[in-house]
Design an enzyme around this catalytic site. Structure first.
Site, PDB file in Angstrom:
ATOM      1  N   PRO A  52       0.828  -1.255  -0.097  1.00  9.32           N
ATOM      2  CA  PRO A  52       0.135   0.103  -0.096  1.00  9.32           C
ATOM      3  C   PRO A  52       1.017   1.282  -0.161  1.00  9.32           C
ATOM      4  CG  PRO A  52      -0.295  -1.286   2.034  1.00  9.32           C
ATOM      5  CD  PRO A  52       0.724  -1.762   1.124  1.00  9.32           C
ATOM      6  N   ASP A 226       5.697   2.487   2.354  1.00  2.74           N
ATOM      7  CA  ASP A 226       4.895   1.478   2.646  1.00  2.74           C
ATOM      8  C   ASP A 226       4.117   1.710   3.972  1.00  2.74           C
ATOM      9  OD1 ASP A 226       3.635  -1.078   3.724  1.00  2.74           O
ATOM     10  OD2 ASP A 226       5.331  -2.363   2.689  1.00  2.74           O
ATOM     11  N   HIS A 227       2.733   1.876   3.601  1.00  4.65           N
ATOM     12  CA  HIS A 227       2.051   2.485   4.822  1.00  4.65           C
ATOM     13  C   HIS A 227       1.659   1.440   5.772  1.00  4.65           C
ATOM     14  CE1 HIS A 227      -0.170   5.573   6.839  1.00  4.65           C
ATOM     15  NE2 HIS A 227      -0.824   5.958   6.141  1.00  4.65           N
ATOM     16  N   ARG A 228       2.078  -0.006   5.735  1.00  2.70           N
ATOM     17  CA  ARG A 228       1.857  -0.834   6.620  1.00  2.70           C
ATOM     18  C   ARG A 228       2.931  -0.538   7.669  1.00  2.70           C
ATOM     19  NH1 ARG A 228       2.558  -6.225   2.868  1.00  2.70           N
ATOM     20  NH2 ARG A 228       4.351  -4.527   2.308  1.00  2.70           N
ATOM     21  N   ILE A 230       5.103   2.399   7.862  1.00  2.74           N
ATOM     22  CA  ILE A 230       5.656   3.648   8.048  1.00  2.74           C
ATOM     23  C   ILE A 230       4.517   4.505   8.232  1.00  2.74           C
ATOM     24  CG2 ILE A 230       6.787   5.479   7.189  1.00  2.74           C
ATOM     25  CD1 ILE A 230       8.817   3.675   5.921  1.00  2.74           C
TER      26      ILE A 230
END
Ligand code: CAO
Length: 258
Positions: A52, A226-228, A230
């Site tokens: 994501p 990577d929003h998972r 960070i």
């Protein structure tokens, strides 16, 4: 009421790739995809679908840095490699990656692997397609050495002579389109890395200094993360810190860079 795959908590299946009779609409030419292109397709699709992505955009004021860089290059022996904007950016990045270790991490199953080495991949445009040679131990090199190494790696990539070892072990990637143009883009993260920094063309822009607009040379930075792994606030802090390091350069600091 009908039950959809989404209702059952499953991903909806994708529509098949459109099949079009192109020749019906006019003349066409077909070329087979090279092996490198096929690998690029496989990797970019995997990374785009699995990760994501969010991209955070900012700008660094490099007016002073650019003036110093130009004056050093003008005074240098022509046989010496030129100092590039990218080399200063990589040098600043090594500092900030140490301060924000999660950006230098890799996702490995249920673990985050914090790497204590700083090997930065340099996205390189070659006739065969995008290749990413890795510049090792960026934190232990001065700007001059970084500039020399990036030029040598890009040359090797363009000659099609990179070895698998020269493309392995990266902890973070930089993609610079600065020589080509643009003001922002969304680079795709190079798994298992968790972030990538895109750079586009520095341009003079009016900047408000509190009492008037002044012309400043602004370097656009686009960080995909990577929003998972960070959070957006950390991404903003990370890019702000890079921008501050590049903006606050004083002539007296240059020795520590070189
Ligand atoms: N703003 C303004 N000018 C810039 C700049 C920037 N951000 N970055 C580079 N330039 C200028 C340089 O100053 C240089 O001019 P001078 O000789 O007058 O100093 C000129 O552009 C040539 O730069 P370069 O491209 O040869 O060198 P580089 O160090 O900037 O980049 C490399 C090296 C290997 C990153 C680059 O050649 C390349 O291949 N970039 C493409 C990467 C790519 O395709 N990314 C997309 C991948 S999809 O995510």
């Amino acid at each position: 009421m009908t039950t959809t795959e989404g209702d059952r908590g499953q991903l909806p299946s994708l529509e098949p790739w459109p099949r079009v009779d192109f020749e019906r609409f006019g003349p066409v030419e077909r070329t087979a995809l090279s092996r490198i292109r096929q690998r690029i397709i496989g990797r970019l699709t995997r990374n785009w679908v699995w990760i994501p992505h969010v991209t955070h955009h900012d700008r660094a004021d490099i007016t002073t840095l650019e003036r110093l860089r130009r004056s050093i290059n003008e005074r240098a022996d022509p046989s010496e490699p030129k100092l590039t904007v990218l080399a200063f950016l990589l040098s600043a990045l090594a500092v900030v990656l140490r301060e924000y270790p999660q950006f230098n991490a890799a996702l490995d199953g249920n673990q985050l692997v914090l790497r204590r080495y700083y090997h930065i991949g340099i996205a390189t445009d070659t006739r065969a397609g995008l290749l990413v040679p890795v510049l090792r131990d960026v934190d232990r090199r001065g700007v001059r050495e970084i500039a020399t190494e990036v030029t040598a790696l890009a040359e090797t990539a363009r000659q099609g002579k990179l070895t698998p070892t020269q493309m392995a072990g990266g902890t973070f990637t930089v993609s610079s389109l600065g020589a080509l143009g643009g003001f922002a883009f969304t680079p795709i993260i190079n798994a298992p890395e968790v972030a990538i920094l895109g750079v586009t063309r520095a341009e003079i822009a009016p900047v408000w200094n509190g009492s008037e607009f002044v012309p400043r040379l602004m370097l656009p930075l686009s960080l995909s993360y990577d929003h998972r792994v960070i959070d957006g606030a950390d991404a903003a802090r990370f890019v702000t810190r890079i921008a501050a390091l590049l903006s606050d350069v004083l002539p007296s600091d240059l020795d520590s860079y070189l």
